[in-house]
Design a protein around this motif. Structure first.
Motif, PDB file in Angstrom:
ATOM      1  N   ASP A  84       0.881  -1.188   0.139  1.00  0.00           N
ATOM      2  CA  ASP A  84      -0.010   0.147   0.032  1.00  0.00           C
ATOM      3  C   ASP A  84       0.817   1.055  -0.132  1.00  0.00           C
ATOM      4  OD1 ASP A  84      -1.768   2.196   0.438  1.00  0.00           O
ATOM      5  OD2 ASP A  84      -2.441   1.549   2.335  1.00  0.00           O
ATOM      6  N   GLY A  85       1.142   1.929  -1.169  1.00  0.00           N
ATOM      7  CA  GLY A  85       2.048   3.093  -1.271  1.00  0.00           C
ATOM      8  C   GLY A  85       1.535   4.270  -0.511  1.00  0.00           C
ATOM      9  N   GLN A  86       0.290   4.108   0.084  1.00  0.00           N
ATOM     10  CA  GLN A  86      -0.155   5.301   1.126  1.00  0.00           C
ATOM     11  C   GLN A  86      -0.007   4.893   2.584  1.00  0.00           C
ATOM     12  OE1 GLN A  86      -1.026   7.998  -0.846  1.00  0.00           O
ATOM     13  NE2 GLN A  86      -0.610   6.443  -2.415  1.00  0.00           N
ATOM     14  N   ARG A  87       0.673   4.026   2.916  1.00  0.00           N
ATOM     15  CA  ARG A  87       0.723   3.570   4.520  1.00  0.00           C
ATOM     16  C   ARG A  87       1.615   4.561   5.169  1.00  0.00           C
ATOM     17  NH1 ARG A  87       3.390  -0.796   7.446  1.00  0.00           N
ATOM     18  NH2 ARG A  87       2.131  -1.106   9.295  1.00  0.00           N
ATOM     19  N   SER A  97       4.758   9.557   9.802  1.00  0.00           N
ATOM     20  CA  SER A  97       5.900   9.487   8.648  1.00  0.00           C
ATOM     21  C   SER A  97       5.565   8.332   7.658  1.00  0.00           C
ATOM     22  CB  SER A  97       7.361   9.233   9.119  1.00  0.00           C
ATOM     23  OG  SER A  97       7.492  10.219  10.137  1.00  0.00           O
ATOM     24  N   ASP A  98       6.239   8.198   6.400  1.00  0.00           N
ATOM     25  CA  ASP A  98       6.010   6.924   5.971  1.00  0.00           C
ATOM     26  C   ASP A  98       6.587   5.711   6.316  1.00  0.00           C
ATOM     27  OD1 ASP A  98       4.872   8.641   3.828  1.00  0.00           O
ATOM     28  OD2 ASP A  98       6.633   8.800   2.630  1.00  0.00           O
ATOM     29  N   VAL A  99       6.229   4.654   5.994  1.00  0.00           N
ATOM     30  CA  VAL A  99       6.548   3.371   6.506  1.00  0.00           C
ATOM     31  C   VAL A  99       7.769   3.048   5.881  1.00  0.00           C
ATOM     32  CG1 VAL A  99       4.410   2.358   7.148  1.00  0.00           C
ATOM     33  CG2 VAL A  99       5.128   2.184   4.752  1.00  0.00           C
ATOM     34  N   TRP A 100       8.665   2.385   6.596  1.00  0.00           N
ATOM     35  CA  TRP A 100      10.139   2.176   6.090  1.00  0.00           C
ATOM     36  C   TRP A 100       9.906   0.840   4.855  1.00  0.00           C
ATOM     37  CZ3 TRP A 100      10.978   1.013  11.658  1.00  0.00           C
ATOM     38  CH2 TRP A 100      11.054   2.064  12.384  1.00  0.00           C
ATOM     39  N   GLN A 101      10.614   1.005   3.949  1.00  0.00           N
ATOM     40  CA  GLN A 101      10.912  -0.131   2.813  1.00  0.00           C
ATOM     41  C   GLN A 101      11.914  -0.983   3.180  1.00  0.00           C
ATOM     42  OE1 GLN A 101       8.056  -1.126   1.511  1.00  0.00           O
ATOM     43  NE2 GLN A 101       6.926   0.793   1.871  1.00  0.00           N
ATOM     44  N   ASP A 102      12.734  -0.323   3.948  1.00  0.00           N
ATOM     45  CA  ASP A 102      14.345  -1.038   4.280  1.00  0.00           C
ATOM     46  C   ASP A 102      14.449  -1.045   5.930  1.00  0.00           C
ATOM     47  OD1 ASP A 102      16.484  -2.568   4.000  1.00  0.00           O
ATOM     48  OD2 ASP A 102      17.148  -1.385   2.533  1.00  0.00           O
ATOM     49  N   PHE A 228       8.169  -1.250   9.820  1.00  0.00           N
ATOM     50  CA  PHE A 228       8.720  -1.883   8.847  1.00  0.00           C
ATOM     51  C   PHE A 228       8.066  -2.574   8.137  1.00  0.00           C
ATOM     52  CE2 PHE A 228      12.061  -5.620   7.929  1.00  0.00           C
ATOM     53  CZ  PHE A 228      12.509  -5.064   6.821  1.00  0.00           C
ATOM     54  N   ASP A 229       7.712  -2.082   6.810  1.00  0.00           N
ATOM     55  CA  ASP A 229       6.469  -2.740   5.872  1.00  0.00           C
ATOM     56  C   ASP A 229       6.718  -3.854   5.356  1.00  0.00           C
ATOM     57  OD1 ASP A 229       4.065  -1.504   4.902  1.00  0.00           O
ATOM     58  OD2 ASP A 229       5.019  -1.533   2.794  1.00  0.00           O
ATOM     59  N   PRO A 230       7.791  -4.570   5.048  1.00  0.00           N
ATOM     60  CA  PRO A 230       7.883  -5.812   4.730  1.00  0.00           C
ATOM     61  C   PRO A 230       7.378  -6.871   5.789  1.00  0.00           C
ATOM     62  CG  PRO A 230       9.876  -4.685   3.792  1.00  0.00           C
ATOM     63  CD  PRO A 230       9.045  -3.691   4.804  1.00  0.00           C
ATOM     64  N   LEU A 231       7.934  -6.332   7.009  1.00  0.00           N
ATOM     65  CA  LEU A 231       7.389  -7.353   8.041  1.00  0.00           C
ATOM     66  C   LEU A 231       5.888  -7.162   8.105  1.00  0.00           C
ATOM     67  CD1 LEU A 231       7.913  -9.162  10.658  1.00  0.00           C
ATOM     68  CD2 LEU A 231       8.345  -6.976  11.827  1.00  0.00           C
ATOM     69  N   ALA A 232       5.402  -6.221   8.232  1.00  0.00           N
ATOM     70  CA  ALA A 232       3.995  -5.793   8.399  1.00  0.00           C
ATOM     71  C   ALA A 232       3.034  -6.763   7.319  1.00  0.00           C
ATOM     72  CB  ALA A 232       3.506  -4.499   8.354  1.00  0.00           C
ATOM     73  N   ARG A 233       3.507  -6.637   6.031  1.00  0.00           N
ATOM     74  CA  ARG A 233       2.941  -7.454   5.047  1.00  0.00           C
ATOM     75  C   ARG A 233       3.378  -8.928   5.172  1.00  0.00           C
ATOM     76  NH1 ARG A 233       6.148  -4.938   0.076  1.00  0.00           N
ATOM     77  NH2 ARG A 233       4.594  -6.452  -0.984  1.00  0.00           N
ATOM     78  N   THR A 234       4.197  -9.164   5.568  1.00  0.00           N
ATOM     79  CA  THR A 234       4.398 -10.698   5.713  1.00  0.00           C
ATOM     80  C   THR A 234       3.370 -11.323   6.708  1.00  0.00           C
ATOM     81  OG1 THR A 234       6.731 -10.421   5.218  1.00  0.00           O
ATOM     82  CG2 THR A 234       6.157 -12.378   6.320  1.00  0.00           C
ATOM     83  N   THR A 235       3.345 -10.561   7.940  1.00  0.00           N
ATOM     84  CA  THR A 235       2.854 -11.291   8.929  1.00  0.00           C
ATOM     85  C   THR A 235       1.090 -10.903   8.850  1.00  0.00           C
ATOM     86  OG1 THR A 235       3.062  -9.046  10.247  1.00  0.00           O
ATOM     87  CG2 THR A 235       4.437 -10.830  10.765  1.00  0.00           C
TER      88      THR A 235
END
Length: 475
Positions: A84-87, A97-102, A228-235
């Motif tokens: 979600d690019g708006q998260r 702030s924008d979520v982190w992609q790294d 940390f967006d990758p962790l959020a999307r994974t879980t």
């Protein structure tokens, strides 16, 4: 990208083929995983055809495709919910702030620790359950066990991907170590105590999937809030699979209770010995199993006061359960929360800063959810006209973590002396005799539609199949 590319050696929806270095690293890890599955996964199951659910996309209509699969050929892979690019970060010091992609440098060590701890639980439960297939009470239950096992394996893959993708050499070494620790090992045990306990019988398995996988639901939900967006999307995607594990536990215990209640009414007795002679599990033993698994599971949430929990929250690494539905300021600097301590021989509530009590907040959310399920079990007894009611013990009972560790407390919340505890502990926790009796009932039932004497059939089959469907084919 929501579809999953099954033409790849490692199925994924993260465009793995565009990162050749990462792809090679994971393909190097894959044979070690398969060897671990061979050595520590479900015993004597490698050639069975199992009616399993496999994700073909992460959309609601695509994560549950059913077909026969040999478990070593199950398409484990790496699946994240769509980005979600708006998260935005919605709690802690970085809120808005924008979520982190790294992984930010200052948070890498803590994020790695969180991911490793979660990742370590996934293969641990497979190891704990590896012998259960030999004593399954039906093909339906055997299939459910195997479904849980392969999904725990995929959840391991989910954490390993994050370690490899975002944490460099340290992450690769941690991913290797996830296959080197083993549940119950004296030399290299799993990180969390509950995942070194044995799961010796099917009643323990149902309790584990009801209570301990419910801990997983709450831990994953807290991580699904992460900045940390990758962790959020994974879980978030892992949670879709976790629901089935809890269903296996809740429905399994319900079916045990239904069968016991039937025999109690047939024999017109509530005498535990008479019921045991009739080959069903008496309600007192079921209550002791509840007491044990509940108390072991609530320790998994950690100490009631934790500076790490405060750091994780303020930094945006780990939120609360359903963070977005809460109406406070999502920073919590001025909030307090009540925890339990023993004062002058009695349990008393004291107020502490909420940031330091976030483990307790999550534990209390879990307890509320758990009590609701136990109430549904009691409706089974009520429907059969049985007066006995199951309960969860007081949250200070049998604790090994935090300020309540080692305090002797009865299931109804009375602080006890060592002698008082010793005089009653066999009334409250499963004894060796209890476990031996339950073990004596265990024996594999493999004829489609047949069930062991101690458990009732389910109401409906998997994926609208009939109860007597051949959920597992032995080859």
């Amino acid at each position: 990208m929501s579809g999953i590319n099954y033409s790849e050696k490692i199925p994924n929806n993260v465009n793995l083929s565009s990162d050749r270095t990462l792809q090679r690293a994971l393909e190097h890890w894959q044979p070690n995983y398969l060897q671990w599955w061979q050595d520590m996964g479900p015993e004597a199951s490698q050639n069975m055809d199992v009616y399993l659910r496999t994700a073909v996309s992460v959309q609601p209509d695509g994560w549950a495709h059913f077909d026969y699969v040999k478990m070593p050929e199950y398409r484990w892979g790496i699946f994240l919910t769509p980005q979600d690019g708006q998260r935005k970060i919605h709690f802690g010091e970085h809120m808005g702030s924008d979520v982190w992609q790294d992984a930010p440098g200052e948070h890498r060590a803590n994020l790695r620790r969180i991911i490793v701890t979660q990742g370590d639980t996934e293969p641990a439960s497979v190891e704990q359950q590896r012998h259960l297939g030999l004593t399954a009470p039906s093909l339906y239950d055997l299939r459910n066990l195997f479904q849980v096992n392969v999904e725990e394996g995929r959840h391991l893959w989910a954490m390993v991907y994050l370690l490899h993708r975002y944490f460099g050499r340290d992450g690769r070494e941690e991913a290797d170590a996830l296959l080197q620790r083993n549940s119950g090992s004296e030399d290299s045990p799993r990180i969390l105590g509950a995942f070194n306990e044995k799961t010796p019988d099917w009643l323990a398995f149902y309790m584990f999937t009801y209570f301990t996988d419910r801990d997983g639901k709450f831990q994953l939900s807290a991580l699904a809030e992460s900045a940390f967006d990758p962790l959020a999307r994974t879980t978030k995607f892992m949670l879709t699979e976790e629901a089935h594990h809890m269903f296996v536990g809740e429905s399994g215990v319900s079916r045990v209770l239904q069968r016991t209640a039937q025999v109690m009414n047939e024999l017109k007795t509530n005498d535990p010995e008479a019921l045991r002679k009739a080959g069903v599990i008496d309600l007192q033993t079921i209550q002791r199993y509840i007491n044990f698994h509940y108390s072991v599971t609530i320790d998994l949430f950690g100490a009631d006061q934790s500076s790490n929990a405060a750091i994780f929250y303020s930094a945006g690494l780990k939120g609360r359960y359903e963070e977005g539905k809460r109406t406070d300021d999502h920073r919590l600097n001025n909030d307090t929360y009540k925890i339990l301590q023993v004062v002058n021989g009695e349990l008393k509530e004291i107020e502490v800063p909420m940031l330091n009590a976030l483990n307790e907040v999550l534990r209390d959310d879990f307890i509320k959810d758990t009590v609701a399920g136990v109430s549904r079990w009691n409706k089974v007894l009520e429907k059969h006209g049985i007066d006995f009611r199951l309960t969860v013990p007081h949250k200070a009972f049998n604790r090994k973590i935090g300020s309540l560790s080692g305090v002797k407390v009865s299931p109804d919340g009375q602080v006890l002396s060592e002698d008082q505890w010793n005089n009653h502990v066999n009334d409250w926790l499963p004894t060796d005799e209890d476990r031996a009796f339950v073990a004596s009932l265990m024996g594999r039932v493999v004829e489609p539609g047949k069930f062991a004497n101690w458990i009732a059939p389910p109401v409906i089959g998997i994926n609208r199949q009939p109860i007597d469907f051949q959920y597992v084919r032995f080859n």
